[in-house]
Write an enzyme that holds these catalytic residues in place. Structure first.
Site, PDB file in Angstrom:
ATOM      1  N   GLU A 141      -4.625  -4.435  15.885  1.00 19.87           N
ATOM      2  CA  GLU A 141      -5.167  -5.284  15.955  1.00 19.87           C
ATOM      3  C   GLU A 141      -6.824  -4.202  15.990  1.00 19.87           C
ATOM      4  O   GLU A 141      -7.476  -4.572  16.824  1.00 19.87           O
ATOM      5  CB  GLU A 141      -5.633  -6.703  16.837  1.00 19.87           C
ATOM      6  CG  GLU A 141      -5.132  -7.654  16.370  1.00 19.87           C
ATOM      7  CD  GLU A 141      -5.208  -8.963  17.230  1.00 19.87           C
ATOM      8  OE1 GLU A 141      -5.970  -9.275  17.800  1.00 19.87           O
ATOM      9  OE2 GLU A 141      -4.366 -10.000  16.296  1.00 19.87           O
TER      10      GLU A 141
ATOM     11  N   GLU B  25       1.470 -10.755  13.020  1.00 19.27           N
ATOM     12  CA  GLU B  25       1.194 -12.005  14.372  1.00 19.27           C
ATOM     13  C   GLU B  25       0.918 -13.156  13.849  1.00 19.27           C
ATOM     14  O   GLU B  25      -0.188 -12.956  13.145  1.00 19.27           O
ATOM     15  CB  GLU B  25       1.009 -10.641  15.375  1.00 19.27           C
ATOM     16  CG  GLU B  25       0.182 -11.643  16.690  1.00 19.27           C
ATOM     17  CD  GLU B  25      -0.619 -11.068  17.413  1.00 19.27           C
ATOM     18  OE1 GLU B  25      -0.011  -9.263  17.731  1.00 19.27           O
ATOM     19  OE2 GLU B  25      -1.034 -11.326  18.230  1.00 19.27           O
TER      20      GLU B  25
HETATM   21  C1  IDC Z   1      -2.231 -12.170  24.632  1.00 21.51           C
HETATM   22  C2  IDC Z   1      -1.649 -12.469  25.325  1.00 21.51           C
HETATM   23  C3  IDC Z   1      -1.805 -12.417  26.746  1.00 21.51           C
HETATM   24  C4  IDC Z   1      -3.036 -11.298  27.263  1.00 21.51           C
HETATM   25  C5  IDC Z   1      -3.720 -10.904  26.526  1.00 21.51           C
HETATM   26  C6  IDC Z   1      -3.721  -9.271  26.945  1.00 21.51           C
HETATM   27  O1  IDC Z   1      -1.213 -13.946  24.837  1.00 21.51           O
HETATM   28  O2  IDC Z   1      -0.839 -12.692  28.037  1.00 21.51           O
HETATM   29  O3  IDC Z   1      -3.251 -11.472  28.635  1.00 21.51           O
HETATM   30  O4  IDC Z   1      -2.850 -10.615  25.059  1.00 21.51           O
HETATM   31  O5  IDC Z   1      -4.305  -8.479  26.075  1.00 21.51           O
HETATM   32  C7  IDC Z   1      -3.715 -11.008  19.900  1.00 21.51           C
HETATM   33  C8  IDC Z   1      -3.373  -9.618  20.045  1.00 21.51           C
HETATM   34  C9  IDC Z   1      -2.578 -10.232  21.425  1.00 21.51           C
HETATM   35  C10 IDC Z   1      -2.409 -11.348  22.109  1.00 21.51           C
HETATM   36  C11 IDC Z   1      -2.616 -12.609  21.384  1.00 21.51           C
HETATM   37  C12 IDC Z   1      -3.255 -13.778  22.247  1.00 21.51           C
HETATM   38  O6  IDC Z   1      -2.790  -9.155  19.499  1.00 21.51           O
HETATM   39  O7  IDC Z   1      -1.687  -9.278  22.207  1.00 21.51           O
HETATM   40  O8  IDC Z   1      -2.180 -11.750  23.396  1.00 21.51           O
HETATM   41  N1  IDC Z   1      -4.136 -12.480  20.472  1.00 21.51           N
HETATM   42  O9  IDC Z   1      -5.125 -14.279  22.670  1.00 21.51           O
HETATM   43  N2  IDC Z   1      -4.539 -11.655  18.568  1.00 21.51           N
HETATM   44  C13 IDC Z   1      -5.157 -12.171  18.507  1.00 21.51           C
HETATM   45  C14 IDC Z   1      -4.786 -13.123  19.332  1.00 21.51           C
END
Ligand code: IDC
Length: 458
Positions: free
Chosen positions: A284, A376
């Site tokens: 991302e 994702e």
């Molecule tokens: C989130 C995980 C969370 C973690 C965080 C850390 O769910 O447990 O603490 O990352 O970076 C994304 C990202 C993905 C995120 C997810 C939810 O690609 O890494 O994971 N998210 O926030 N993009 C949009 C949402």
């Protein structure tokens, strides 16, 4: 009555059912080890080792693997502390897998070198107790007759705006994303992969390898091995593996350009002959222009192509892979200035409770012009938590089905957050199949993913 019991006990003994009648025999003893050589090359190999505790619960363990001679050398291992003395290789439990209840299993693995033929282990002990064991060779490559997604579709490629199979027909791959493998590697083992392939009937496993946040940058060789091991586990079950270089913070993928080149050169060379690998080069991008993302892509893609010329590569987009929408832009910046490479797709991400009609409109418009993959998405808010938005998720998935756009759901893990598919604690045990292990999100996704694919074969 006593005579009847005695008679029954005698029959039971004859039938080998003594355990039912004799309290001492009720508790199973010992351990079982499944040792699988997942890949082998000139002078080297990688193996996965599944250890199942059949005895009483233990709060610490050491596995000893006896080799026929000292010609095999441990190079590195994961999910345990590894060492070698003479012809014995040992692995000891670490923080999160030190405790093994009766029946619980842990997956560890190693990379080794050898001279001559690769020697096979001759015996295993767990805390000094002899284990039953099996030694398997490299799993066979999926083939059309096996009915698996990779067996049927073979090497995929981009055709127009779609992903096409070996019959040049569009296919939609539906599956799950891991959570960060630096945090949740205990969730990715033989039992959980079996459940994903057989019960969920997933086509795809996305392997989320964070680069920062205790990820790849802290141990490039170790994370590269773990990714390769998950590629093999997916392949053995006929699933595609999407290798996700999970950049997130910082948002400019160029910050990790050198790491990306090193990582992709290695995984692309190692997996070049496989049909199940798809490369996702930047999760991302955020706070960065499309021009900068495009420049990154045009430097990383040739590195992959040099080693693995026919694999599909997926490029992240601006504004957390929203095709620019979250930055107030739109898909037109990509359409007007596409990445200069063939056989590529572009990433689109959404979280159903946060991203609704305007995002759906952008995806719909873009879908007739750009090959897209939803590598994702979440059923919840963009934080990964909050309430499941069933209506929005259903609208999204219906749209993706209609447009034949592939997807992977965040996450196949037992993280304590509503986006996770498995209830907290699931990965401490060995049951990934019963409905009781699924969260509300997991239940919804499993019901969507497990429907028939009807992949075209002519
Ligand atoms: C989130 C995980 C969370 C973690 C965080 C850390 O769910 O447990 O603490 O990352 O970076 C994304 C990202 C993905 C995120 C997810 C939810 O690609 O890494 O994971 N998210 O926030 N993009 C949009 C949402």
């Amino acid at each position: 009555m006593k005579r009847l019991l005695a008679l029954l006990a005698t029959c039971a003994t004859i039938l080998g059912l003594t355990a039912l009648f004799s309290p001492q025999a009720v508790a199973a003893t010992g351990c079982k080890v499944d040792y699988t050589v997942t890949s082998q090359w000139q002078g080297g190999f990688q193996a996965g080792v599944k250890i199942t505790n059949l005895g009483a619960p233990i709060s610490g363990w050491t596995l000893a693997i006896a080799m026929p001679d000292a010609g095999q050398k441990l190079v590195q291992g994961w999910n345990a502390t590894w060492s070698q003395s003479g012809s014995t290789v040992t692995a000891s439990g670490i923080d999160w897998n030190r405790t093994l209840n009766t029946g619980a299993a842990v997956d560890v693995g190693l990379v080794g070198s050898f001279t001559g033929a690769n020697p096979k282990p001759t015996a295993f002990t767990l805390n000094g107790v002899a284990c039953t064991g099996s030694v398997d060779e490299t799993p066979t490559t999926p083939n059309p007759g096996d009915g698996t997604p990779v067996g049927i579709n073979g090497q995929v490629h981009v055709c127009g705006v779609h992903l096409c199979n070996q019959y040049n027909r569009p296919v939609q791959l539906r599956g799950m994303s891991t959570h960060g493998i630096q945090w949740f590697s205990q969730c990715y083992n033989a039992a959980s992969m079996d459940a994903l392939a057989k019960d969920w009937k997933a086509d795809l496993l996305r392997v989320a390898m964070y680069v920062q946040e205790d990820g790849y940058e802290t141990d490039p060789a170790g994370f590269t091995s773990r990714v390769n091991s998950l590629v093999d586990m997916a392949e053995a079950r006929g699933m595609y593996a999407m290798i996700d270089f999970h950049t997130l913070t910082p948002g400019d993928p160029n910050y990790n350009l050198a790491r990306a080149k090193t990582f992709f050169a290695s995984v692309a060379a190692r997996n070049a002959d496989k049909k199940n690998v798809i490369y996702e080069i930047a999760n991302e991008p955020n706070g960065v222009s499309w021009a900068a993302i495009k420049s990154y892509a045009e430097q990383v893609i040739p590195v992959i192509r040099a080693a693995d010329p026919d694999a599909v590569v997926i490029v992240g987009t601006r504004g957390w892979s929203s095709l620019g929408v979250s930055d107030g832009s739109s898909e037109s910046e990509v359409i007007n200035n596409p990445v200069n490479a063939s056989n590529i797709m572009y990433t689109f991400h959404f979280y159903a409770a946060s991203h609704k009609d305007s995002y759906r409109a952008a995806l719909s418009r873009a879908s007739s012009q750009l090959p897209l993959f939803v590598t994702e998405f979440g059923t919840v808010s963009a934080t990964g938590g909050g309430a499941l938005d069933r209506a929005s998720t259903t609208t999204w998935l219906d749209l993706l089905d209609q447009l034949k756009i592939g997807y992977a759901n965040w996450t196949y893990s037992d993280a304590p957050e509503s986006s996770a598919a498995l209830n907290p604690g699931t990965c401490d045990g060995s049951d990934y199949s019963s409905s009781g292990v699924l969260t509300e999100s997991g239940t919804l996704l499993k019901s969507r993913i497990s429907t028939s694919d009807n992949f075209p074969t002519s």
